[in-house]
Design a protein around this motif. Structure first.
Motif, PDB file in Angstrom:
ATOM      1  N   ASP A  64     -26.188 -11.552   1.937  1.00 28.68           N
ATOM      2  CA  ASP A  64     -25.222 -10.662   1.290  1.00 28.68           C
ATOM      3  C   ASP A  64     -25.843 -10.064   0.021  1.00 28.68           C
ATOM      4  N   TYR A  65     -26.422  -8.866   0.170  1.00 33.32           N
ATOM      5  CA  TYR A  65     -27.069  -8.221  -0.978  1.00 33.32           C
ATOM      6  C   TYR A  65     -26.052  -7.739  -2.005  1.00 33.32           C
ATOM      7  N   GLU A  66     -24.806  -7.514  -1.560  1.00 32.27           N
ATOM      8  CA  GLU A  66     -23.807  -6.966  -2.475  1.00 32.27           C
ATOM      9  C   GLU A  66     -23.173  -8.028  -3.367  1.00 32.27           C
ATOM     10  N   ASN A  67     -23.112  -9.259  -2.866  1.00 30.30           N
ATOM     11  CA  ASN A  67     -22.451 -10.328  -3.636  1.00 30.30           C
ATOM     12  C   ASN A  67     -23.322 -11.576  -3.769  1.00 30.30           C
ATOM     13  N   PRO A  68     -24.451 -11.437  -4.454  1.00 32.37           N
ATOM     14  CA  PRO A  68     -25.364 -12.588  -4.532  1.00 32.37           C
ATOM     15  C   PRO A  68     -24.748 -13.816  -5.206  1.00 32.37           C
ATOM     16  N   ASP A  69     -23.814 -13.594  -6.141  1.00 32.68           N
ATOM     17  CA  ASP A  69     -23.222 -14.757  -6.813  1.00 32.68           C
ATOM     18  C   ASP A  69     -22.117 -15.402  -5.983  1.00 32.68           C
ATOM     19  N   LYS A  70     -21.406 -14.565  -5.211  1.00 25.09           N
ATOM     20  CA  LYS A  70     -20.322 -15.099  -4.377  1.00 25.09           C
ATOM     21  C   LYS A  70     -20.881 -15.779  -3.120  1.00 25.09           C
ATOM     22  N   ASN A  71     -21.921 -15.204  -2.544  1.00 22.13           N
ATOM     23  CA  ASN A  71     -22.503 -15.758  -1.313  1.00 22.13           C
ATOM     24  C   ASN A  71     -23.994 -16.057  -1.473  1.00 22.13           C
ATOM     25  N   PRO A  72     -24.319 -17.013  -2.318  1.00 20.97           N
ATOM     26  CA  PRO A  72     -25.740 -17.290  -2.552  1.00 20.97           C
ATOM     27  C   PRO A  72     -26.438 -17.938  -1.349  1.00 20.97           C
TER      28      PRO A  72
END
Ligand code: PLP
Length: 382
Positions: free
Chosen positions: A229-237
């Motif tokens: 998930d390139y858009e949400n690196p912190d949510k889906n590490p």
């Protein structure tokens, strides 16, 4: 964040930053989820070949997947057991094949009839038997960028299914090759699990064909390609490896004597890496500003090469958000990281973290413009 900024201030920018704790957690999840089914995972070295990262991956018990002779040597240096190294690539040179033979690697993933003949010839000279898996082209269109889709018939990768009869005939005469399995790799940054389900369906059909010829294959290798998930690196590490391995467990009809192998690159290392760059100048445009940073395509070519969109965080500012183009210093108009991105008000000297660049980032750096080779720093450095 303050502590991180302090740490970063001692480093010359730009630099790659690796979160080793996240890498460790990712590796633990992969191990846990793949072990449920007894699957073997090989890490695709081409995604990130830093010795420190390779050693950590090796410590978790994975094998390696190489696409060059030097990657085999680097894997060996990092401690990977040679019987866990696989070697793929459409254009293996004689020198590279010899490196594979000398290191007694687990398997060559062979991509064409002429390559099979050369592997046999070189194996004869060394009086060795080469383990070979045939890289087959399943003629599947994975829904991803055209440059990273690899599973279609009219593609330089792999052996086309319609040529299989001929391949088997040729193999009969190649006495120093031991056919140990079949191999697939349908593309990269694949997030739609249906693509992997389709691959399983194809493999099931191909397995039936081999059985009808009375050929027993010990190993099935379904390659890599799992996306992040390139858009949400912190949510889906950490990618959903549980769902990923389950697709294969549920859909691939493995024979009792067969072992299933994976070659994962991006999904293992992408999220643990950031490229940290310093803002050199902020220039006013008409409707937006330009943040000119000290990193460029020489340090990260993915946006220019694949139109990749990486999240960018200004780690020094929490002010109101404005619209920016984040661009590099290289004399190429493709030298930008993001256009029209909202960032907190950015000024000269701020540090920007370009996220999710642990895979296909640092390994692709170049010295164009005679740029200094970018350094790497690790969160567990003392
Ligand atoms: C690049 C590559 C991989 C790894 O792909 P990812 O998308 O990074 O998982 C695996 N196998 C082969 C043959 C490759 O070329």
């Amino acid at each position: 964040m303050k502590e991180l900024i302090k740490k970063f201030e001692q480093y010359q920018t730009p630099f790659y930053w690796y979160d080793m704790e996240l890498l460790g957690n990712t590796l633990r999840v992969i191990k846990e989820e793949s072990s449920k089914y007894g699957f073997q995972v090989h890490y695709a070295v081409k995604a990130n070949a830093n010795l420190k990262i390779l050693k950590k991956i090796k410590e978790h018990g994975f094998g390696s997947d190489c696409v060059s002779g030097n990657e085999i040597l680097r894997s060996a240096e990092a401690g990977f057991a040679s019987d866990k190294i696989v070697f793929a690539g459409v254009g293996k040179s004689d020198e590279e094949i010899n490196i594979g033979l000398e290191n007694d690697i687990f398997a060559f993933n062979a991509e064409s009839i002429p390559e099979l003949e050369v592997i046999d010839e070189l194996a004869v000279l060394k009086d060795k038997a080469a383990n070979v898996a045939l890289r087959l082209n399943p003629n599947l269109a994975a829904s991803t960028h055209e440059y990273i889709s690899t599973g279609l018939n009219e593609n330089k990768f792999g052996i086309n299914l319609m040529d299989m009869d001929e391949v088997l005939k040729v193999l009969e005469g190649l006495k120093n090759i031991k056919l140990c399995g079949i191999h697939f790799h349908i593309g990269s940054q694949i997030t739609d699990m249906d693509n992997f389900k389709s691959l399983c369906d194809k493999v099931n059909g191909i397995q039936d064909w081999f059985e009808s010829k009375n050929i027993k294959l010990e190993h099935i290798n379904v390659g890599g390609g799992f996306g992040i998930d390139y858009e949400n690196p912190d949510k889906n590490p950490i990618p959903d490896f549980k769902a990923y391995f389950k697709v294969f467990a549920d859909n691939l009809q493995l024979r009792p004597y067969q072992q299933l192998h994976f070659e994962l690159g991006r999904s293992v290392v992408a999220q643990c890496g950031s490229l940290v760059a310093k803002v050199l100048y902020v220039k006013n445009g008409v409707e937006k500003k330009f943040a000119i940073v000290d990193a460029g395509i020489t340090e990260l070519i993915r946006p220019a090469l694949y139109k990749a969109r990486h999240e960018i965080h200004n780690i020094c500012s929490e002010e109101v958000r404005e619209k920016y183009d984040v661009v590099g210093p290289i004399c190429e108009s493709a030298d930008f990281f993001r256009k029209n991105i909202m960032l907190p008000t950015t000024k000269r000297g701020d540090l920007l973290a370009i996220r999710s660049v642990g895979a296909y980032g640092q390994v692709m750096t170049s010295r164009y413009n005679l740029r200094r080779i970018v350094e790497a720093h690790y969160s567990d450095d003392v």
